[in-house]
Design a protein around this motif. Structure first.
Motif, PDB file in Angstrom:
ATOM      1  N   PRO A 129       0.805  -1.224   0.000  1.00 50.80           N
ATOM      2  CA  PRO A 129       0.000   0.000   0.000  1.00 50.80           C
ATOM      3  C   PRO A 129       0.841   1.279   0.000  1.00 50.80           C
ATOM      4  O   PRO A 129       0.411   2.308  -0.532  1.00 50.80           O
ATOM      5  CB  PRO A 129      -0.829  -0.124   1.290  1.00 50.80           C
ATOM      6  N   GLY A 133      -0.618   2.516  -3.213  1.00 51.76           N
ATOM      7  CA  GLY A 133      -1.663   3.405  -2.727  1.00 51.76           C
ATOM      8  C   GLY A 133      -3.012   2.781  -2.468  1.00 51.76           C
ATOM      9  O   GLY A 133      -4.009   3.498  -2.337  1.00 51.76           O
ATOM     10  N   HIS A 134      -3.085   1.446  -2.379  1.00 53.43           N
ATOM     11  CA  HIS A 134      -4.367   0.800  -2.047  1.00 53.43           C
ATOM     12  C   HIS A 134      -4.132  -0.541  -1.363  1.00 53.43           C
ATOM     13  O   HIS A 134      -3.007  -1.044  -1.336  1.00 53.43           O
ATOM     14  CB  HIS A 134      -5.244   0.635  -3.298  1.00 53.43           C
ATOM     15  N   GLU A 135      -5.204  -1.108  -0.802  1.00 51.91           N
ATOM     16  CA  GLU A 135      -5.127  -2.350  -0.023  1.00 51.91           C
ATOM     17  C   GLU A 135      -5.806  -3.514  -0.740  1.00 51.91           C
ATOM     18  O   GLU A 135      -6.211  -4.489  -0.106  1.00 51.91           O
ATOM     19  CB  GLU A 135      -5.812  -2.137   1.339  1.00 51.91           C
ATOM     20  N   LYS A 136      -5.925  -3.442  -2.046  1.00 51.29           N
ATOM     21  CA  LYS A 136      -6.723  -4.444  -2.769  1.00 51.29           C
ATOM     22  C   LYS A 136      -6.093  -5.829  -2.803  1.00 51.29           C
ATOM     23  O   LYS A 136      -6.769  -6.801  -3.147  1.00 51.29           O
ATOM     24  CB  LYS A 136      -6.996  -3.960  -4.189  1.00 51.29           C
ATOM     25  N   SER A 145      -8.832 -11.484  -1.860  1.00 56.66           N
ATOM     26  CA  SER A 145      -9.372 -10.561  -2.844  1.00 56.66           C
ATOM     27  C   SER A 145      -9.315 -11.201  -4.223  1.00 56.66           C
ATOM     28  O   SER A 145      -8.324 -11.843  -4.585  1.00 56.66           O
ATOM     29  CB  SER A 145      -8.581  -9.250  -2.848  1.00 56.66           C
ATOM     30  N   ASP A 189      -2.576  -3.388 -11.479  1.00 59.72           N
ATOM     31  CA  ASP A 189      -1.834  -2.246 -10.938  1.00 59.72           C
ATOM     32  C   ASP A 189      -0.326  -2.390 -11.149  1.00 59.72           C
ATOM     33  O   ASP A 189       0.456  -1.571 -10.664  1.00 59.72           O
ATOM     34  CB  ASP A 189      -2.148  -2.037  -9.455  1.00 59.72           C
TER      35      ASP A 189
END
Length: 239
Positions: A129, A133-136, A145, A189
């Motif tokens: 992250p 920039g994200h927790e996916k 996920s 990503d």
């Protein structure tokens, strides 16, 4: 005889029956069942860094998921969210390096892929992250996920998975540099999701958890390589 696939294990406190928090060598049964359904015989390998003699009895090696690889193994200092088990690193690297010397078929899952990269001279991002920039890739404790990935045409992983690019992830670290290995799959990503060594009989790492869906394509390919057969992607495609 079924090919014998060694699966690396955790040593963690476990509870069952009247026993509470007893130090135990364990691994999620999904790994064992995935090997069995693919035609292999699973043998669990507790951490032991004295030697790699057990490889003489194995036909393939499965590096299971688990805690973070110690950053000292790739020349970095630990960051606040890194949780390493150095004793497991030591034991698995003994096995991994000896397995590579023997050209034993190897499949690395999640942490196992990261360990492959580190053994090949690569490095890791300690907390994705902070980078993307994200927790996916790790939505919540115990929650996988579902994502999609793209694979390099002509790679082993592309041949095995075909048009199905759905993966199930649970990780907060990732490969920054795969070293001498080749990145052959990425999430949307850009995070590496598959690495391999095209010059070896079978060395493949996946960042996701194919054992959760009992994916016979990947485990079937490992078992096929362990029997000395050249895996047929079409034959491994039955889940």
């Amino acid at each position: 005889m079924r090919p014998i696939i060694g699966i690396t294990t955790y040593v963690l406190p476990a509870t069952w029956g009247v026993w509470r928090d007893l130090p135990s060598a364990l691994v999620p049964h999904d790994y064992v069942e995935s090997v069995r359904l693919a035609g292999g015989r699973a043998v669990l390998l507790p951490p032991d860094d004295l030697d790699a003699d057990v490889l003489g009895r194995l036909d393939g090696l499965l590096l299971a998921g688990g805690p973070d690889v110690d950053p000292a193994r790739y020349g970095a200092d630990p960051e606040p969210l890194t949780v390493a088990h150095p004793e497991r690193d030591a034991a698995e690297l003994v096995l991994l390096r000896a397995a590579l010397d023997r050209d034993l078929p190897i499949l690395g899952v999640c942490r196992g892929m990261q360990l492959l990269a580190v053994a090949a001279g690569g490095t890791l991002h300690q907390h994705l992250p902070d980078i993307i920039g994200h927790e996916k890739h790790r939505l919540a404790p115990g929650v996988y996920s579902e994502q999609s990935a793209t694979f390099v045409p002509g790679s082993r992983i592309a041949a095995l998975l075909g048009d199905d690019a759905t993966i199930h992830c649970f990780h907060h670290q990732g490969v920054a540099d795969a070293g001498s290995l080749t990145v052959t799959g990425r999430a949307v990503d850009g995070v590496p999701e598959a690495i391999e060594d095209p010059d070896r009989r079978f060395v493949l790492g996946v960042q996701w958890h194919p054992e959760v869906s009992r994916d016979r394509r990947l485990f079937g390919a490992l078992v096929a390589a362990a029997t000395g057969d050249k895996e047929d992607p079409a034959a491994c495609a039955d889940r």
